[in-house]
Scaffold this motif. Sequence first.
Motif, PDB file in Angstrom:
ATOM      1  N   THR A  37      92.009 165.971 132.759  1.00  0.00           N
ATOM      2  CA  THR A  37      92.584 167.437 131.909  1.00  0.00           C
ATOM      3  C   THR A  37      93.313 168.241 132.837  1.00  0.00           C
ATOM      4  OG1 THR A  37      90.211 167.266 131.166  1.00  0.00           O
ATOM      5  CG2 THR A  37      91.179 169.640 130.988  1.00  0.00           C
ATOM      6  N   ARG A  38      93.229 168.529 133.840  1.00  0.00           N
ATOM      7  CA  ARG A  38      94.278 169.351 134.534  1.00  0.00           C
ATOM      8  C   ARG A  38      95.689 168.662 134.791  1.00  0.00           C
ATOM      9  NH1 ARG A  38      90.864 169.567 138.408  1.00  0.00           N
ATOM     10  NH2 ARG A  38      91.494 167.876 139.879  1.00  0.00           N
ATOM     11  N   ASN A  39      95.826 167.599 134.989  1.00  0.00           N
ATOM     12  CA  ASN A  39      97.174 166.678 135.379  1.00  0.00           C
ATOM     13  C   ASN A  39      97.873 166.206 134.076  1.00  0.00           C
ATOM     14  OD1 ASN A  39      96.607 167.461 138.134  1.00  0.00           O
ATOM     15  ND2 ASN A  39      95.660 165.565 138.256  1.00  0.00           N
ATOM     16  N   VAL A  40      97.092 165.927 132.968  1.00  0.00           N
ATOM     17  CA  VAL A  40      97.465 165.296 131.903  1.00  0.00           C
ATOM     18  C   VAL A  40      97.469 165.923 130.569  1.00  0.00           C
ATOM     19  CG1 VAL A  40      97.911 163.129 130.444  1.00  0.00           C
ATOM     20  CG2 VAL A  40      97.333 163.078 133.069  1.00  0.00           C
ATOM     21  N   ILE A  41      96.399 166.110 130.318  1.00  0.00           N
ATOM     22  CA  ILE A  41      95.905 166.794 128.815  1.00  0.00           C
ATOM     23  C   ILE A  41      96.463 168.031 128.820  1.00  0.00           C
ATOM     24  CG2 ILE A  41      94.179 167.324 127.311  1.00  0.00           C
ATOM     25  CD1 ILE A  41      92.601 164.785 128.634  1.00  0.00           C
ATOM     26  N   SER A  42      96.258 169.018 129.884  1.00  0.00           N
ATOM     27  CA  SER A  42      96.638 170.389 129.855  1.00  0.00           C
ATOM     28  C   SER A  42      98.349 170.607 129.577  1.00  0.00           C
ATOM     29  CB  SER A  42      96.287 171.225 131.072  1.00  0.00           C
ATOM     30  OG  SER A  42      97.015 170.737 132.226  1.00  0.00           O
ATOM     31  N   ALA A  43      98.981 169.368 129.943  1.00  0.00           N
ATOM     32  CA  ALA A  43     100.592 169.541 129.847  1.00  0.00           C
ATOM     33  C   ALA A  43     100.967 169.354 128.290  1.00  0.00           C
ATOM     34  CB  ALA A  43     101.212 168.269 130.500  1.00  0.00           C
ATOM     35  N   TYR A  44     100.255 169.247 127.509  1.00  0.00           N
ATOM     36  CA  TYR A  44     100.527 168.840 126.017  1.00  0.00           C
ATOM     37  C   TYR A  44     100.279 170.330 125.384  1.00  0.00           C
ATOM     38  CZ  TYR A  44     100.105 163.714 126.204  1.00  0.00           C
ATOM     39  OH  TYR A  44     100.132 162.353 126.509  1.00  0.00           O
ATOM     40  N   GLN A  45     101.335 170.653 124.750  1.00  0.00           N
ATOM     41  CA  GLN A  45     101.409 172.053 124.177  1.00  0.00           C
ATOM     42  C   GLN A  45     100.858 171.939 122.679  1.00  0.00           C
ATOM     43  OE1 GLN A  45     101.984 174.907 125.982  1.00  0.00           O
ATOM     44  NE2 GLN A  45     102.146 173.526 127.853  1.00  0.00           N
ATOM     45  N   VAL A  46      99.555 171.747 122.454  1.00  0.00           N
ATOM     46  CA  VAL A  46      99.140 171.400 120.992  1.00  0.00           C
ATOM     47  C   VAL A  46      98.069 172.269 120.809  1.00  0.00           C
ATOM     48  CG1 VAL A  46      99.675 168.888 121.210  1.00  0.00           C
ATOM     49  CG2 VAL A  46      97.429 169.757 121.876  1.00  0.00           C
ATOM     50  N   SER A  47      97.529 172.323 119.395  1.00  0.00           N
ATOM     51  CA  SER A  47      96.343 172.931 118.978  1.00  0.00           C
ATOM     52  C   SER A  47      95.362 172.682 119.896  1.00  0.00           C
ATOM     53  CB  SER A  47      96.399 173.087 117.471  1.00  0.00           C
ATOM     54  OG  SER A  47      95.800 171.850 117.240  1.00  0.00           O
TER      55      SER A  47
END
Length: 181
Positions: A37-47
């Motif tokens: 979540t911290r290193n990968v998912i949070s980098a996506y700028q999505v809804s």
Amino acid sequence: MQIAQQLKDKNIAEYLIYMWQIEDLIRANDCDMDKLTRNVISAYQVSDEAQKALTEWYENLVGMMREEGVQEKGHLQINRNVIINLTELHVALLGSPQFPFYSAAYFKALPLIVELRAKNGKKEEPEIETCFEALYGVMLLRLQKKVVSEATTKAIESIANLLSMLANYYDKDRKGELKLD
């Protein structure tokens, strides 16, 4: 998640390489959802909705990796199934006289496949998997900005050509447009 589905629909070879990258990305984050979540998912700028779906997708993959015991190496069954399907099609294409260009591409790549299998000690592994491993290995070297020799680059071109043709036939087969008889 959306990228994976688009690739799966468009080009099965690119999909498999992408999924192997995702497996390695999960491993690099120790199969830990907090790290992912911290290193990968949070980098996506999505809804928020897309973020939730992405998190769920990664959670499912992490769960499968744990259940299947591939947290450190190996591939998920869903990815191994792609190799199985591609191998079956590969054998069918080679067994049919209607695909001489595919056979020619295979026989051009065959010495390289044999050499790679001898080096990696995985003689029981399907040839198509060996081809994907070679492609993936070179991709990783390039991502690390390591030098890839001219001979390796030339060899990978033969393998990439074979896999490209196979992916094309796979797509046609999936659409019911491939006649093997």
